[in-house]
Design a protein around this motif. Structure first.
Motif, short mmCIF file in Angstrom:
data_model
loop_
_atom_site.label_atom_id
_atom_site.label_comp_id
_atom_site.label_asym_id
_atom_site.label_seq_id
_atom_site.Cartn_x
_atom_site.Cartn_y
_atom_site.Cartn_z
N TRP A 89 37.32 41.26 44.30
CA TRP A 89 37.02 42.50 43.60
C TRP A 89 37.86 42.47 42.32
O TRP A 89 39.08 42.61 42.36
N LEU A 90 37.19 42.24 41.19
CA LEU A 90 37.91 42.04 39.95
C LEU A 90 38.66 43.29 39.50
O LEU A 90 39.63 43.21 38.74
N GLY A 91 38.23 44.45 39.99
CA GLY A 91 38.98 45.67 39.71
C GLY A 91 40.41 45.58 40.22
O GLY A 91 41.35 46.06 39.58
N SER A 92 40.58 44.95 41.38
CA SER A 92 41.91 44.80 41.96
C SER A 92 42.72 43.71 41.26
O SER A 92 43.95 43.77 41.23
N TYR A 93 42.03 42.73 40.72
CA TYR A 93 42.73 41.70 39.97
C TYR A 93 43.23 42.25 38.63
O TYR A 93 44.36 42.01 38.22
N CYS A 94 42.38 43.05 37.99
CA CYS A 94 42.67 43.48 36.62
C CYS A 94 43.65 44.64 36.54
O CYS A 94 44.26 44.85 35.48
N ASN A 95 43.82 45.42 37.62
CA ASN A 95 44.71 46.58 37.52
C ASN A 95 46.13 46.28 38.01
O ASN A 95 46.93 47.20 38.20
N GLN A 96 46.45 45.01 38.21
CA GLN A 96 47.82 44.65 38.56
C GLN A 96 48.73 44.83 37.33
O GLN A 96 48.29 44.71 36.19
N ALA A 97 49.97 45.12 37.58
CA ALA A 97 50.92 45.29 36.48
C ALA A 97 51.00 44.02 35.65
O ALA A 97 51.14 42.92 36.18
N GLY A 98 50.86 44.16 34.35
CA GLY A 98 50.99 43.02 33.44
C GLY A 98 49.76 42.16 33.32
O GLY A 98 49.79 41.12 32.66
N THR A 99 48.66 42.54 33.97
CA THR A 99 47.43 41.75 33.91
C THR A 99 46.47 42.32 32.87
O THR A 99 46.20 43.52 32.86
N LYS A 100 45.97 41.47 32.01
CA LYS A 100 44.99 41.87 31.01
C LYS A 100 43.69 41.14 31.29
O LYS A 100 43.68 39.94 31.52
N CYS A 101 42.59 41.88 31.27
CA CYS A 101 41.29 41.27 31.53
C CYS A 101 40.36 41.46 30.32
O CYS A 101 40.49 42.42 29.57
N CYS A 102 39.45 40.54 30.15
CA CYS A 102 38.44 40.60 29.09
C CYS A 102 37.06 40.38 29.71
O CYS A 102 36.91 39.54 30.60
N TYR A 103 36.09 41.12 29.21
CA TYR A 103 34.73 40.95 29.71
C TYR A 103 34.14 39.63 29.23
O TYR A 103 34.51 39.13 28.16
N PRO A 104 33.20 39.07 29.99
CA PRO A 104 32.49 37.89 29.52
C PRO A 104 31.69 38.21 28.26
O PRO A 104 31.45 39.39 27.95
N PRO A 105 31.25 37.20 27.51
CA PRO A 105 30.45 37.43 26.30
C PRO A 105 29.18 38.22 26.57
O PRO A 105 28.68 38.91 25.68
N SER A 106 28.68 38.14 27.79
CA SER A 106 27.44 38.86 28.14
C SER A 106 27.69 40.34 28.40
O SER A 106 26.75 41.09 28.66
N GLY A 107 28.97 40.79 28.35
CA GLY A 107 29.28 42.19 28.56
C GLY A 107 29.80 42.47 29.95
O GLY A 107 29.91 41.58 30.80
N LYS A 108 30.11 43.73 30.20
CA LYS A 108 30.65 44.13 31.50
C LYS A 108 29.60 43.99 32.58
O LYS A 108 28.52 44.57 32.50
N PRO A 109 29.88 43.19 33.62
CA PRO A 109 28.91 43.04 34.72
C PRO A 109 28.83 44.32 35.54
O PRO A 109 29.73 45.15 35.51
N SER A 110 27.75 44.46 36.28
CA SER A 110 27.64 45.58 37.22
C SER A 110 28.67 45.39 38.33
O SER A 110 29.01 44.26 38.70
N PRO A 111 29.20 46.49 38.88
CA PRO A 111 30.21 46.37 39.94
C PRO A 111 29.71 45.52 41.11
O PRO A 111 28.60 45.71 41.60
N ASP A 112 30.54 44.59 41.54
CA ASP A 112 30.17 43.73 42.66
C ASP A 112 31.38 42.89 43.05
O ASP A 112 32.27 42.65 42.23
N PHE A 113 31.43 42.45 44.29
CA PHE A 113 32.36 41.41 44.68
C PHE A 113 31.77 40.10 44.16
O PHE A 113 30.59 39.81 44.39
N THR A 114 32.58 39.34 43.43
CA THR A 114 32.08 38.11 42.81
C THR A 114 32.83 36.90 43.36
O THR A 114 33.92 37.02 43.92
N ILE A 115 32.23 35.75 43.19
CA ILE A 115 32.79 34.51 43.74
C ILE A 115 34.11 34.16 43.05
O ILE A 115 34.21 34.19 41.83
N ASP A 116 35.08 33.84 43.85
CA ASP A 116 36.34 33.30 43.34
C ASP A 116 36.37 31.79 43.54
O ASP A 116 36.93 31.06 42.74
#
Length: 234
Positions: A40-67
């Motif tokens: 769940w990328l929401g949990s990855y991105c909201n960690q202290a000191g973590t910065k996330c950027c959307y892919p070039p295609s834009g913000k994906p729809s909410p989903d559990f994605t492959i790691d």
């Protein structure tokens, strides 16, 4: 060649033999299962000191994605870094749209196709005699469709937000919906709260069918009994 030269050559051959053994030590010789790890990328991105950027295609729809898709061997190890391939990223263009949706990276700066090539080089090369480059990526995508975590949780009324949910309830919901027991890992958000991060299901050695995981590690990022399921990412 003199005696000294022969001795040096023998030592060099011995050193090289150790290097070869070390380089091949992570190759899976007795594959037991594939571990499909979703996050769940929401949990990855909201960690202290973590910065996330959307892919070039834009913000994906909410989903559990492959790691990742990890091979697990009969000797109890997860093999990795079994050697780089000369991977032609152009070969995966026909899968690109599906990979962007189901296997995105939120790293900054964006790495695009290099992310999938990295996963192949780190994990896929360890079982390339079973799944080649394209079949490896396709297997991960197909397995993700069979283990639709977001949909299973939503049907049970478990949705992203600030609420806390029972870890046991989440596991039972997923097991009932998908048919196999999950391995759930947590991390902590910037406020220090435990939150759902990774959920893993296993597949057989063909990479086609979900099975019970032969081994679930314990003691690593264990979750509290009540965990948050945060929003995807803002």
């Amino acid at each position: 060649m003199g005696e000294r030269g022969s001795s040096l050559l023998a030592k060099l051959i011995l050193i090289l033999s150790f290097v070869v053994v070390a380089l091949g030590s992570n190759t899976v010789t007795n594959l037991k299962a594939f571990y499909l790890v979703q996050q769940w990328l929401g949990s990855y991105c909201n960690q202290a000191g973590t910065k996330c950027c959307y892919p070039p295609s834009g913000k994906p729809s909410p989903d559990f994605t492959i790691d990742g898709l990890w091979p697990y061997s009969g000797d109890g190890n997860f093999a990795y870094n079994c050697g780089n391939d000369n991977y032609d990223v152009g070969r995966i263009k026909f899968l690109q749209d599906e990979l962007r949706k189901s296997w995105p990276s939120f790293t900054c700066p964006q790495i695009g196709r290099k992310f999938w090539v990295h996963e192949w080089n780190k994990h896929g090369t360890c079982t390339k005699s079973i799944l080649g480059e394209i079949p490896y990526l396709q297997a991960a995508l197909n397995l993700k469709n069979k283990a639709n975590i977001y949909q299973a949780l939503a049907k049970a009324g478990i949705t992203p937000g600030n609420k806390f949910y029972s870890l046991d309830v989440i596991k039972k919901v997923l097991a009932r919906s998908i048919g196999f027991n999950p391995w759930v890992r947590c991390n902590k958000n910037a406020q220090g709260h435990d939150q759902i991060w990774q959920v893993t299901f296993c597949a057989d050695i063909t990479g086609k069918n979900l099975v019970e995981c032969p081994y679930i590690p314990s003691g690593v990022d264990d979750c509290e009994s009540q965990i948050q399921y945060p929003i995807y990412y803002q």
